[in-house]
Design a protein around this motif. Structure first.
Motif, PDB file in Angstrom:
ATOM      1  N   UNK A 218       0.813  -1.222   0.000  1.00 38.17           N
ATOM      2  CA  UNK A 218       0.000   0.000   0.000  1.00 38.17           C
ATOM      3  C   UNK A 218       0.846   1.272   0.000  1.00 38.17           C
ATOM      4  N   UNK A 219       0.515   2.172  -0.930  1.00 38.44           N
ATOM      5  CA  UNK A 219       1.085   3.516  -0.935  1.00 38.44           C
ATOM      6  C   UNK A 219      -0.011   4.433  -0.411  1.00 38.44           C
ATOM      7  N   UNK A 235       1.884  10.862  -3.577  1.00 38.51           N
ATOM      8  CA  UNK A 235       0.731  10.093  -4.062  1.00 38.51           C
ATOM      9  C   UNK A 235      -0.544  10.919  -3.950  1.00 38.51           C
ATOM     10  N   UNK A 236      -1.311  10.940  -5.047  1.00 38.02           N
ATOM     11  CA  UNK A 236      -2.549  11.726  -5.058  1.00 38.02           C
ATOM     12  C   UNK A 236      -3.665  11.028  -4.286  1.00 38.02           C
ATOM     13  N   UNK A 240      -2.705   0.316  -4.022  1.00 34.52           N
ATOM     14  CA  UNK A 240      -1.743  -0.783  -4.098  1.00 34.52           C
ATOM     15  C   UNK A 240      -1.150  -0.766  -5.499  1.00 34.52           C
ATOM     16  N   UNK A 241       0.170  -0.599  -5.626  1.00 34.89           N
ATOM     17  CA  UNK A 241       0.765  -0.519  -6.962  1.00 34.89           C
ATOM     18  C   UNK A 241       1.039  -1.905  -7.559  1.00 34.89           C
ATOM     19  N   UNK A 255       0.075   0.382 -12.207  1.00 37.48           N
ATOM     20  CA  UNK A 255      -1.371   0.206 -12.199  1.00 37.48           C
ATOM     21  C   UNK A 255      -1.794   0.332 -10.743  1.00 37.48           C
ATOM     22  N   UNK A 256      -2.897   1.012 -10.526  1.00 37.58           N
ATOM     23  CA  UNK A 256      -3.316   1.292  -9.157  1.00 37.58           C
ATOM     24  C   UNK A 256      -4.557   0.496  -8.791  1.00 37.58           C
ATOM     25  N   UNK A 257      -4.428  -0.294  -7.727  1.00 42.63           N
ATOM     26  CA  UNK A 257      -5.594  -1.005  -7.203  1.00 42.63           C
ATOM     27  C   UNK A 257      -6.013  -0.311  -5.919  1.00 42.63           C
TER      28      UNK A 257
END
Ligand code: ZN
Length: 265
Positions: A218-219, A235-236, A240-241, A255-257
Motif C-alpha cells: 500500500x502507498x 501520491x494523489x 496498491x501498486x 497500475x493502481x488497485x
C-alpha cells in the motif's frame, strides 16, 4: 503473417497456451519447450506462438502492441492481422492461458478481465495466490484474454536462471491436473488475494521512483513516491501498486488497485 501452433491430444477439454504475445518475452517459448513431453490422459493442449516475427527480432512488437490490438483488423498492421486471426481461432478453446514476464518484480500473478462464476472456477485451478482484475476501462478491453471465451494472463517476474519459466510450467501442469487432463493429484487453491485495478497511475515526464516501494504494498495518499525534474512526487490517493516503475506501461507509474481483498472462491 500468422501465429504458429502445435497441438497434442484430442477432444475436450481444450486448452490453449499462448506465448510470445510480446516478442521480447521468451518465457512462453521456454515454457512450451519445458512442457514438450507432456502426456495427456484426455483433452487437447495447443501451444501457440502468437507473434513469431517479433520473437525472432527480439522486439516487443513490430507496429503496435499485440495485447492492445484485439479484436484486430483483417487488413490492418501486422499485430491487428494476428489479433484478427487469433480471436477467431481462440473461440474454440475452453481455456486460454496467455504467458508474460515483466521487468517489474511481481513474483507470479494472474490477470483476468471479467469477474464471472466460470472465471472464479478457473482461478481456483491455478496455484497462484495473487490475482488482479483489470477491467476493460483500463486498457480499452483490447487485451487478448478479453477476447477469448475464458482466458487469463499469467505474469511472472524476470526469468533469471529460468526460474520463472520453471514456475510457469509447474503452474500450467497443475492446472491441467486440476482439469483432469494430466495424471496427478488435484489440488485447487481456493483462497486468493484479489487486487481490483481501478486506474493507471499516470505521471508527467520521466520519474525516478522512490527506492523501497514494492509491488502490492500500500502507498498512502501524500506519501513520497519519487521525483521528476520538477521536484518530488506525492501520491494523489492511496493505492496498491502493480507493475511498478520498471514495468511495461510507458508513462504510467504503476497500475493502481484501490482495493485488496482476501477472497474465498
Ligand atoms: Zn507481456
Amino acid at each position: 503473417m500468422n501465429f504458429i501452433e502445435r497441438t497434442i491430444g484430442r477432444g475436450k477439454p481444450s486448452v490453449a497456451i499462448v506465448g510470445s504475445t510480446h516478442g521480447d518475452e521468451i518465457i512462453g517459448e521456454r515454457v512450451i519447450s519445458r512442457l514438450r513431453g507432456l502426456e495427456l490422459k484426455q483433452g487437447t493442449v495447443s501451444f501457440i506462438s502468437a507473434h513469431p516475427e517479433a520473437l525472432k527480432k527480439h522486439v516487443r512488437f513490430i507496429d503496435r502492441d499485440l495485447n492492445r490490438s484485439f479484436p484486430g483488423k483483417k487488413n490492418g498492421v501486422i499485430e491487428e492481422q494476428i489479433a484478427y486471426k487469433l480471436k477467431r481461432h481462440l473461440r474454440r478453446f475452453d481455456v486460454v492461458i496467455d504467458l508474460h514476464t515483466t521487468r517489474s518484480n511481481v513474483g507470479s500473478l494472474i490477470i483476468f478481465t471479467r469477474d464471472t462464476p466460470a472465471m472464479r472456477e478457473l482461478l481456483a485451478q491455478v496455484p497462484i495466490k495473487k490475482v488482479a482484475l483489470i477491467g476493460s476501462h483500463i486498457f480499452g478491453g483490447h487485451e487478448m484474454v478479453n477476447h477469448a471465451p475464458l482466458g487469463i494472463s499469467l505474469e511472472y517476474g524476470p526469468d533469471t536462471n529460468g526460474k520463472s519459466s520453471e514456475r510457469a510450467a509447474r503452474d500450467i501442469k497443475a492446472l491441467l491436473v486440476n482439469l483432469g487432463m494430466v495424471a496427478g493429484r488435484r489440488r485447487r487453491m481456493l483462497k486468493k488475494v484479489m487486487y481490483t485495478v481501478s486506474d493507471r497511475y499516470e505521471v508527467k515526464g520521466k520519474v525516478r521512483p522512490k527506492a523501497g516501494l514494492r509491488n502490492f504494498r500500500l502507498i498512502k495518499k501524500g506519501q513520497a513516491i519519487g521525483s521528476t525534474e520538477e521536484g518530488s512526487l506525492k501520491a494523489r490517493y492511496s493505492f496498491y501498486p502493480l507493475f511498478l516503475g520498471k514495468g511495461r506501461y510507458e508513462g504510467t507509474f504503476a497500475l493502481a488497485a484501490k482495493t485488496r481483498q482476501i477472497v474465498q472462491l
